[in-house]
Design a protein around this motif. Structure first.
Motif, PDB file in Angstrom:
ATOM      1  N   ASN A  23       0.810  -1.222   0.000  1.00 54.38           N
ATOM      2  CA  ASN A  23       0.000   0.000   0.000  1.00 54.38           C
ATOM      3  C   ASN A  23       0.839   1.266   0.000  1.00 54.38           C
ATOM      4  OD1 ASN A  23      -2.708  -1.158   0.235  1.00 54.38           O
ATOM      5  ND2 ASN A  23      -1.928  -1.967   2.155  1.00 54.38           N
ATOM      6  N   HIS A  52      -8.423  -4.802   3.269  1.00 52.78           N
ATOM      7  CA  HIS A  52      -7.884  -6.154   3.186  1.00 52.78           C
ATOM      8  C   HIS A  52      -8.212  -6.919   4.467  1.00 52.78           C
ATOM      9  CE1 HIS A  52      -4.829  -4.044   5.494  1.00 52.78           C
ATOM     10  NE2 HIS A  52      -4.425  -5.228   5.942  1.00 52.78           N
ATOM     11  N   ARG A  53      -7.916  -8.200   4.457  1.00 50.87           N
ATOM     12  CA  ARG A  53      -8.083  -9.023   5.651  1.00 50.87           C
ATOM     13  C   ARG A  53      -7.005 -10.095   5.665  1.00 50.87           C
ATOM     14  NH1 ARG A  53     -13.372 -12.787   4.326  1.00 50.87           N
ATOM     15  NH2 ARG A  53     -12.652 -13.449   2.281  1.00 50.87           N
ATOM     16  N   HIS A  54      -6.917 -10.783   6.788  1.00 50.34           N
ATOM     17  CA  HIS A  54      -5.927 -11.840   6.969  1.00 50.34           C
ATOM     18  C   HIS A  54      -6.655 -13.115   7.383  1.00 50.34           C
ATOM     19  CE1 HIS A  54      -3.083  -8.558   6.855  1.00 50.34           C
ATOM     20  NE2 HIS A  54      -3.801  -7.960   7.793  1.00 50.34           N
ATOM     21  N   PHE A  92     -12.298  -7.510   7.427  1.00 50.61           N
ATOM     22  CA  PHE A  92     -11.747  -6.491   6.538  1.00 50.61           C
ATOM     23  C   PHE A  92     -11.428  -5.229   7.323  1.00 50.61           C
ATOM     24  CE2 PHE A  92     -13.717  -8.942   3.050  1.00 50.61           C
ATOM     25  CZ  PHE A  92     -12.646  -8.967   2.173  1.00 50.61           C
ATOM     26  N   MET A 121      -2.434 -12.123   3.229  1.00 48.48           N
ATOM     27  CA  MET A 121      -3.051 -10.846   2.863  1.00 48.48           C
ATOM     28  C   MET A 121      -4.063 -11.104   1.760  1.00 48.48           C
ATOM     29  SD  MET A 121      -2.523  -7.435   3.529  1.00 48.48           S
ATOM     30  CE  MET A 121      -0.807  -7.193   3.886  1.00 48.48           C
ATOM     31  N   TYR A 123      -7.052  -9.132  -0.402  1.00 45.52           N
ATOM     32  CA  TYR A 123      -7.699  -7.849  -0.712  1.00 45.52           C
ATOM     33  C   TYR A 123      -9.124  -8.091  -1.172  1.00 45.52           C
ATOM     34  CZ  TYR A 123      -3.099  -5.806  -0.318  1.00 45.52           C
ATOM     35  OH  TYR A 123      -1.901  -5.383   0.158  1.00 45.52           O
TER      36      TYR A 123
END
Length: 124
Positions: A23, A52-54, A92, A121, A123
């Motif tokens: 980013n 984003h999220r993990h 997110f 990661m 998105y």
């Protein structure tokens, strides 16, 4: 002011191994401590960390200085120095600084798997 938080952080960023996130944020990785990774994330004004999220990682952010907004799930809240917030795994999140911001972030387990190098990661 040489001892202002901004100057101290710039000094740290210059001396330690650092890089840029996808980013465009500056980061300094301090290392893995057991099952937790610790890093500094430095955002310039208007450098957004996109949504984003993990899959496996939960994070705790502590704001050292700066202000802005963070979206976590369906909620958006303002942040400023001294605030902390938790981001559970699979939720997110996105960050929009209103001014230069520094976070210390604890990630459990680390976003980058130390054994494989794979980055958790996603998105969306």
């Amino acid at each position: 002011m040489e001892n202002s938080p901004c100057c101290v952080v710039r000094s740290i960023l210059e001396r330690l191994e650092s890089g840029k996130t996808p980013n465009g944020a500056d980061y300094v990785f301090f290392g893995n401590f057991g099952k937790t990774a610790i890093e500094l994330i430095h955002l310039k004004k208007n450098v957004t960390i996109r949504r984003h999220r993990h899959r496996h990682t939960a994070s705790v952010f502590y704001v050292i200085y700066g202000s802005g907004e963070i979206g976590i799930g369906k909620r958006t809240v303002s942040y400023s120095a001294g605030n902390q917030f938790k981001v559970p795994r699979m939720v997110f999140h996105a960050i929009q600084p209103k001014e230069e911001t520094l976070f210390i972030v604890m990630e459990t387990p680390p976003i980058e798997n130390p054994a494989t190098g794979k980055v958790d990661m996603l998105y969306g």
